[in-house]
Design an enzyme around this catalytic site. Structure first.
Site, mmCIF file in Angstrom:
data_model
loop_
_atom_site.group_PDB
_atom_site.id
_atom_site.type_symbol
_atom_site.label_atom_id
_atom_site.label_comp_id
_atom_site.label_asym_id
_atom_site.label_seq_id
_atom_site.Cartn_x
_atom_site.Cartn_y
_atom_site.Cartn_z
ATOM 1 N N TYR A 1 -4.629 11.879 6.136
ATOM 2 C CA TYR A 1 -4.368 10.535 5.640
ATOM 3 C C TYR A 1 -3.515 9.748 6.631
ATOM 4 O O TYR A 1 -3.771 8.570 6.909
ATOM 5 C CB TYR A 1 -3.665 10.603 4.289
ATOM 6 C CG TYR A 1 -3.429 9.245 3.651
ATOM 7 C CD1 TYR A 1 -4.284 8.756 2.673
ATOM 8 C CD2 TYR A 1 -2.356 8.442 4.047
ATOM 9 C CE1 TYR A 1 -4.082 7.506 2.103
ATOM 10 C CE2 TYR A 1 -2.152 7.193 3.488
ATOM 11 C CZ TYR A 1 -3.015 6.734 2.510
ATOM 12 O OH TYR A 1 -2.813 5.487 1.965
ATOM 13 N N GLY B 1 0.822 -1.205 0.000
ATOM 14 C CA GLY B 1 0.000 0.000 0.000
ATOM 15 C C GLY B 1 0.851 1.247 0.000
ATOM 16 O O GLY B 1 2.026 1.226 -0.398
ATOM 17 N N CYS B 2 0.290 2.327 0.477
ATOM 18 C CA CYS B 2 1.006 3.611 0.513
ATOM 19 C C CYS B 2 2.314 3.482 1.280
ATOM 20 O O CYS B 2 2.338 2.992 2.410
ATOM 21 C CB CYS B 2 0.116 4.673 1.161
ATOM 22 S SG CYS B 2 0.961 6.240 1.457
ATOM 23 N N PHE B 3 3.402 3.921 0.683
ATOM 24 C CA PHE B 3 4.701 3.750 1.341
ATOM 25 C C PHE B 3 4.891 4.638 2.554
ATOM 26 O O PHE B 3 5.780 4.396 3.368
ATOM 27 C CB PHE B 3 5.869 3.921 0.362
ATOM 28 C CG PHE B 3 5.822 5.076 -0.599
ATOM 29 C CD1 PHE B 3 5.149 6.263 -0.334
ATOM 30 C CD2 PHE B 3 6.485 4.974 -1.826
ATOM 31 C CE1 PHE B 3 5.153 7.325 -1.226
ATOM 32 C CE2 PHE B 3 6.487 6.022 -2.741
ATOM 33 C CZ PHE B 3 5.822 7.204 -2.431
ATOM 34 N N TRP B 4 4.069 5.649 2.745
ATOM 35 C CA TRP B 4 4.210 6.490 3.939
ATOM 36 C C TRP B 4 4.094 5.655 5.213
ATOM 37 O O TRP B 4 4.905 5.765 6.120
ATOM 38 C CB TRP B 4 3.140 7.573 3.965
ATOM 39 C CG TRP B 4 3.250 8.606 2.886
ATOM 40 C CD1 TRP B 4 4.315 8.868 2.089
ATOM 41 C CD2 TRP B 4 2.223 9.531 2.493
ATOM 42 N NE1 TRP B 4 4.024 9.900 1.223
ATOM 43 C CE2 TRP B 4 2.750 10.319 1.449
ATOM 44 C CE3 TRP B 4 0.922 9.760 2.925
ATOM 45 C CZ2 TRP B 4 2.015 11.335 0.830
ATOM 46 C CZ3 TRP B 4 0.175 10.767 2.310
ATOM 47 C CH2 TRP B 4 0.718 11.550 1.280
#
Length: 250
Positions: free
Chosen positions: A216, A70-73
């Site tokens: 987010y 998913g989102c790398f953050w």
């Protein structure tokens, strides 16, 4: 939060637009309830068995793992808080160098997945234990080509092994977890060997740490850090190892 740059406005519109189509006003209203959303999200993590097969560190030095979920953050943020991790860098893996740019990867047709390169000390944490944290806390390995509010192949669950040993351990662990029915559905994580990793743009690095109040991050990623601390207290480090700090030291 820092003042938004042009880059931040661009990534902000891309990420926040995926939060179930929330309008700006809805995001502000939703911020009031973020604590409760975080508590609900915290239920997504689960206790899973450790891998039966794992590496044994024999030589001095470091090892590198590349994981996508998913989102790398959030994935980067999780591993930056893990003892034994020397660095965790957000980037792209699965496609070619020319396409390793956020705007292109976000289209979902480059072959890339948002990924994190993890350099770790195998004498302090094993590759198998990193995978245990990856499957348990960092993402949901049963979701095909999406995580949370993000959808597309760029958000797929994927392991990019940097050695044959890593590939074998990952395959064996996925088989072990599926046989044990550790999750309510089968694991869809793909093992993709021989893929190059490319670091993401600077404004993506350390995003969870530098923007802790970003909607987010609060909704989707801060609960992962709490889950890490709760489920793996012996592995949790309060001070994350940051890309920016590593760059300053060099």
């Amino acid at each position: 939060m820092k003042t938004l740059s042009t880059d931040m406005i661009r990534i902000g519109s891309a990420r926040v637009a995926r939060l179930a189509g929330l309008t700006a006003a809805a995001v502000l209203v939703g911020a009031i309830a973020l604590q409760f959303v975080g508590r609900a999200s915290a239920e997504d993590a689960r206790v899973i068995p450790a891998p039966s097969a794992d590496e044994t560190a024999v030589a001095a030095g470091t090892e590198t793992a590349v994981l996508a979920g998913g989102c790398f953050w959030g994935v980067q943020g999780v591993f930056q808080h893990v003892n034994g991790v020397i660095s965790a860098t957000s980037g792209y893996a699965g496609g070619n160098k020319a396409a390793a740019h956020y705007e292109m990867v976000s289209d979902g047709d480059t072959g890339h997945a948002e990924s994190v390169r993890i350099v770790f000390d195998p004498h302090k944490i094993s590759y198998g234990h990193l995978l245990q944290i990856y499957f348990s806390v960092a993402h949901d390995p049963t979701e095909l080509n999406y995580q949370g509010p993000d959808s597309g192949t760029q958000y797929r669950s994927a392991i990019f092994p940097t050695s044959q040993s890593q590939a074998d351990i990952a395959r064996a662990y996925i088989d072990q977890l599926n046989k044990a029915k550790a999750f309510d559905a089968s694991i869809v994580t793909k093992i993709e060997p021989s893929k190059q990793f490319y670091a993401a743009e600077d404004y993506h690095q350390d995003f969870l740490t530098t923007h802790p109040s970003y909607p987010y991050i609060v909704i989707n990623d801060l609960p992962k850090i709490k889950n890490l601390q709760h489920l793996f207290p012996g592995d949790y480090r309060a001070q994350p190892v940051l890309v920016t700090a590593s760059a300053s030291a060099n």
